[in-house]
Design a protein around this motif. Structure first.
Motif, PDB file in Angstrom:
ATOM      1  N   LEU A  92      55.389  52.208  37.064  1.00 50.66           N
ATOM      2  CA  LEU A  92      56.224  52.945  37.885  1.00 50.66           C
ATOM      3  C   LEU A  92      55.028  53.775  38.683  1.00 50.66           C
ATOM      4  O   LEU A  92      54.289  54.358  38.014  1.00 50.66           O
ATOM      5  CB  LEU A  92      57.421  53.480  37.643  1.00 50.66           C
ATOM      6  N   ALA A  93      54.901  53.893  39.990  1.00 46.09           N
ATOM      7  CA  ALA A  93      54.400  54.997  40.614  1.00 46.09           C
ATOM      8  C   ALA A  93      54.565  56.212  40.014  1.00 46.09           C
ATOM      9  O   ALA A  93      53.604  57.214  40.159  1.00 46.09           O
ATOM     10  CB  ALA A  93      54.586  54.830  42.244  1.00 46.09           C
ATOM     11  N   ALA A  94      55.846  56.781  39.740  1.00 43.18           N
ATOM     12  CA  ALA A  94      56.022  57.950  39.288  1.00 43.18           C
ATOM     13  C   ALA A  94      55.295  58.492  37.868  1.00 43.18           C
ATOM     14  O   ALA A  94      54.849  59.509  37.781  1.00 43.18           O
ATOM     15  CB  ALA A  94      57.667  58.109  39.007  1.00 43.18           C
ATOM     16  N   GLU A  95      54.882  57.480  37.334  1.00 40.18           N
ATOM     17  CA  GLU A  95      54.169  57.973  35.994  1.00 40.18           C
ATOM     18  C   GLU A  95      52.767  58.169  36.285  1.00 40.18           C
ATOM     19  O   GLU A  95      52.205  58.939  35.665  1.00 40.18           O
ATOM     20  CB  GLU A  95      53.895  56.430  35.304  1.00 40.18           C
ATOM     21  N   SER A  96      52.276  57.891  37.565  1.00 41.13           N
ATOM     22  CA  SER A  96      50.920  58.577  37.878  1.00 41.13           C
ATOM     23  C   SER A  96      50.785  59.520  38.919  1.00 41.13           C
ATOM     24  O   SER A  96      49.924  59.635  39.652  1.00 41.13           O
ATOM     25  CB  SER A  96      50.103  57.136  38.331  1.00 41.13           C
ATOM     26  N   ALA A  97      52.165  60.306  38.987  1.00 39.04           N
ATOM     27  CA  ALA A  97      52.291  61.535  39.963  1.00 39.04           C
ATOM     28  C   ALA A  97      51.210  62.366  40.057  1.00 39.04           C
ATOM     29  O   ALA A  97      50.915  62.924  41.086  1.00 39.04           O
ATOM     30  CB  ALA A  97      53.627  61.733  39.979  1.00 39.04           C
ATOM     31  N   TYR A  98      50.762  62.604  38.584  1.00 39.45           N
ATOM     32  CA  TYR A  98      49.737  63.570  38.438  1.00 39.45           C
ATOM     33  C   TYR A  98      48.219  63.277  38.614  1.00 39.45           C
ATOM     34  O   TYR A  98      47.443  63.992  38.069  1.00 39.45           O
ATOM     35  CB  TYR A  98      50.029  64.541  37.164  1.00 39.45           C
ATOM     36  N   ASP A  99      48.086  61.871  38.440  1.00 43.48           N
ATOM     37  CA  ASP A  99      46.750  61.272  38.379  1.00 43.48           C
ATOM     38  C   ASP A  99      45.861  61.560  39.616  1.00 43.48           C
ATOM     39  O   ASP A  99      46.443  61.412  40.905  1.00 43.48           O
ATOM     40  CB  ASP A  99      46.855  60.019  38.393  1.00 43.48           C
ATOM     41  N   HIS A 100      44.685  62.065  39.518  1.00 41.77           N
ATOM     42  CA  HIS A 100      43.698  62.283  40.589  1.00 41.77           C
ATOM     43  C   HIS A 100      42.179  61.948  40.270  1.00 41.77           C
ATOM     44  O   HIS A 100      41.800  62.640  39.572  1.00 41.77           O
ATOM     45  CB  HIS A 100      43.575  63.838  41.002  1.00 41.77           C
ATOM     46  N   PRO A 101      41.877  60.669  40.551  1.00 41.66           N
ATOM     47  CA  PRO A 101      42.666  59.656  41.158  1.00 41.66           C
ATOM     48  C   PRO A 101      43.375  58.806  40.331  1.00 41.66           C
ATOM     49  O   PRO A 101      43.324  58.706  39.062  1.00 41.66           O
ATOM     50  CB  PRO A 101      41.568  58.599  41.737  1.00 41.66           C
ATOM     51  N   MET A 102      44.746  57.686  40.809  1.00 42.08           N
ATOM     52  CA  MET A 102      45.064  57.136  40.009  1.00 42.08           C
ATOM     53  C   MET A 102      44.146  55.777  39.438  1.00 42.08           C
ATOM     54  O   MET A 102      43.239  55.517  40.138  1.00 42.08           O
ATOM     55  CB  MET A 102      46.345  56.562  40.630  1.00 42.08           C
ATOM     56  N   LEU A 103      44.553  55.225  38.422  1.00 39.15           N
ATOM     57  CA  LEU A 103      43.455  54.485  37.652  1.00 39.15           C
ATOM     58  C   LEU A 103      44.255  53.135  37.363  1.00 39.15           C
ATOM     59  O   LEU A 103      44.018  52.464  36.473  1.00 39.15           O
ATOM     60  CB  LEU A 103      42.808  54.760  36.353  1.00 39.15           C
ATOM     61  N   TRP A 104      45.200  52.326  38.318  1.00 35.25           N
ATOM     62  CA  TRP A 104      45.981  51.229  38.134  1.00 35.25           C
ATOM     63  C   TRP A 104      45.091  50.192  38.035  1.00 35.25           C
ATOM     64  O   TRP A 104      44.777  49.406  37.064  1.00 35.25           O
ATOM     65  CB  TRP A 104      46.997  51.290  39.182  1.00 35.25           C
ATOM     66  N   GLY A 105      44.040  49.819  39.031  1.00 35.40           N
ATOM     67  CA  GLY A 105      43.319  48.713  38.939  1.00 35.40           C
ATOM     68  C   GLY A 105      43.767  47.499  38.820  1.00 35.40           C
ATOM     69  O   GLY A 105      45.042  47.292  38.993  1.00 35.40           O
ATOM     70  N   SER A 106      43.207  46.349  38.945  1.00 34.47           N
ATOM     71  CA  SER A 106      43.616  45.176  38.971  1.00 34.47           C
ATOM     72  C   SER A 106      42.637  44.282  37.952  1.00 34.47           C
ATOM     73  O   SER A 106      42.961  43.164  37.840  1.00 34.47           O
ATOM     74  CB  SER A 106      43.750  44.486  40.361  1.00 34.47           C
ATOM     75  N   LYS A 107      41.307  44.761  37.563  1.00 32.46           N
ATOM     76  CA  LYS A 107      40.474  43.991  36.932  1.00 32.46           C
ATOM     77  C   LYS A 107      40.751  43.963  35.393  1.00 32.46           C
ATOM     78  O   LYS A 107      41.033  44.954  34.783  1.00 32.46           O
ATOM     79  CB  LYS A 107      39.104  44.626  36.994  1.00 32.46           C
ATOM     80  N   ARG A 108      40.748  42.786  34.932  1.00 28.65           N
ATOM     81  CA  ARG A 108      41.288  42.661  33.377  1.00 28.65           C
ATOM     82  C   ARG A 108      40.256  41.738  32.759  1.00 28.65           C
ATOM     83  O   ARG A 108      40.442  40.870  31.991  1.00 28.65           O
ATOM     84  CB  ARG A 108      42.766  42.168  33.358  1.00 28.65           C
ATOM     85  N   THR A 109      38.765  42.462  32.575  1.00 30.62           N
ATOM     86  CA  THR A 109      38.086  41.679  31.535  1.00 30.62           C
ATOM     87  C   THR A 109      38.726  41.849  30.107  1.00 30.62           C
ATOM     88  O   THR A 109      38.658  41.022  29.361  1.00 30.62           O
ATOM     89  CB  THR A 109      36.529  42.020  31.810  1.00 30.62           C
ATOM     90  N   GLY A 110      39.066  43.029  30.005  1.00 30.49           N
ATOM     91  CA  GLY A 110      39.884  43.516  28.778  1.00 30.49           C
ATOM     92  C   GLY A 110      41.386  43.605  29.016  1.00 30.49           C
ATOM     93  O   GLY A 110      41.890  43.537  30.203  1.00 30.49           O
ATOM     94  N   PRO A 111      42.187  43.847  27.984  1.00 32.22           N
ATOM     95  CA  PRO A 111      43.649  43.940  28.128  1.00 32.22           C
ATOM     96  C   PRO A 111      43.994  45.039  29.077  1.00 32.22           C
ATOM     97  O   PRO A 111      43.533  46.199  29.121  1.00 32.22           O
ATOM     98  CB  PRO A 111      44.204  44.013  26.848  1.00 32.22           C
ATOM     99  N   ASP A 112      45.157  45.117  29.633  1.00 31.83           N
ATOM    100  CA  ASP A 112      45.814  46.444  30.245  1.00 31.83           C
ATOM    101  C   ASP A 112      46.050  47.408  29.300  1.00 31.83           C
ATOM    102  O   ASP A 112      46.355  47.033  28.113  1.00 31.83           O
ATOM    103  CB  ASP A 112      47.233  45.900  30.984  1.00 31.83           C
ATOM    104  N   LEU A 113      45.732  48.920  29.746  1.00 31.57           N
ATOM    105  CA  LEU A 113      45.916  49.928  28.875  1.00 31.57           C
ATOM    106  C   LEU A 113      47.221  50.833  29.092  1.00 31.57           C
ATOM    107  O   LEU A 113      47.343  51.990  28.609  1.00 31.57           O
ATOM    108  CB  LEU A 113      44.742  50.794  28.850  1.00 31.57           C
ATOM    109  N   ALA A 114      47.988  50.241  30.164  1.00 43.74           N
ATOM    110  CA  ALA A 114      48.770  51.396  30.530  1.00 43.74           C
ATOM    111  C   ALA A 114      50.072  51.674  29.387  1.00 43.74           C
ATOM    112  O   ALA A 114      50.533  52.717  29.415  1.00 43.74           O
ATOM    113  CB  ALA A 114      49.993  50.617  31.680  1.00 43.74           C
ATOM    114  N   ARG A 115      50.290  50.916  28.452  1.00 46.66           N
ATOM    115  CA  ARG A 115      51.351  51.379  27.328  1.00 46.66           C
ATOM    116  C   ARG A 115      50.507  51.393  26.051  1.00 46.66           C
ATOM    117  O   ARG A 115      51.072  51.008  24.983  1.00 46.66           O
ATOM    118  CB  ARG A 115      52.175  50.022  27.214  1.00 46.66           C
TER     119      ARG A 115
END
Length: 251
Positions: A92-115
């Motif tokens: 959710l966008a709200a989870e990154s409200a304090y990120d400067h910059p946000m690091l969502w990205g789309s590249k997955r050479t490795g697994p997603d790290l969000a959780r």
């Protein structure tokens, strides 16, 4: 010559016209992406339980950026069934409200790290970063043994102060104790460790992340950051009710 081919041929001869058309097409794409950011304060809510990153976690985030980890790992679980089954609730966008910059990205050479936070032990992360193939034999991730070097802490207060100006709710006490809190978070038995939950909440991991509480290293910082991913708020799991907009949070 077919009409369309003739039109294309004539267009190629008008170099300035072709450049103008390219700029126009690129501008339309840019506007579509940028325009929503002007209303982000009204569209993204800050969860009531969202906490800012500790100085040590923030230092780890800077190392994550420095080493280019974002180039191979996204931090965005998409709202697709197979993604949710593998990684957990979608981001959710709200989870990154304090990120400067946000690091969502789309590249997955490795697994997603969000959780990633809490999924593996500190010792696992240290071993994986020092020698990835010792933990995951098929891994293509490079090794980062130099992360065992001492962590520079002199600019932590300045970083928190800058982020506070951008709306991240760092208090004067957090800024004043930035260097002390960074060291305390890696020394669970130290006298200053009690100040971490007082300032950042009970959910903060206080641990000898690299296995040696007698030293503060870049490994401590990066592991602390990785262990915080997905754990700064419970909003993705239906928690964190009672929210405010990012504009209100910045006041």
């Amino acid at each position: 010559m077919r009409p369309m081919l003739k039109l294309h041929y004539n267009l190629e001869k008008l170099s300035m016209g072709l450049v103008a058309a390219i700029i126009l097409a690129a501008s339309v794409g840019g506007i579509v992406e940028i325009a929503p950011l002007f209303t982000i304060d009204e569209t993204v809510d800050v969860p009531a339980d969202l906490r800012p990153q500790t100085p040590l976690e923030l230092a780890g985030r800077e190392i994550y950026l420095r080493e280019g980890c974002y180039a191979c790992h996204s931090q965005m679980v998409r709202s697709l069934a197979d993604e949710i089954d593998r990684y957990g609730p979608y981001s959710l966008a709200a989870e990154s409200a304090y990120d400067h910059p946000m690091l969502w990205g789309s590249k997955r050479t490795g697994p997603d790290l969000a959780r990633l936070g809490g999924k593996y032990s500190d010792a696992w992360h240290v071993a994986h970063l020092v020698d990835p193939r010792a933990v995951v034999p098929e891994s293509i991730m490079p090794a980062y043994p130099w992360l065992m070097r001492p962590l520079e802490t002199g600019d932590m207060a300045a970083q928190l102060s800058t982020l506070a100006r951008l709306g991240v709710p760092y208090t004067d006490a957090m800024i004043a104790n930035a260097e002390r809190d960074a060291l305390a978070q890696s020394r669970p038995e130290g006298d200053d460790a009690a100040g971490i939950p007082d300032r950042y909440g009970e959910g903060v991991a206080v641990s000898a992340f690299d296995g040696d509480p007698a030293r503060l290293t870049e490994m401590d910082a990066l592991v602390a950051y990785l262990q915080s991913l997905g754990r700064l708020t419970g909003v993705a799991y239906g928690e964190g009710a009672g929210r405010e907009t990012t504009e209100e949070a910045a006041r």
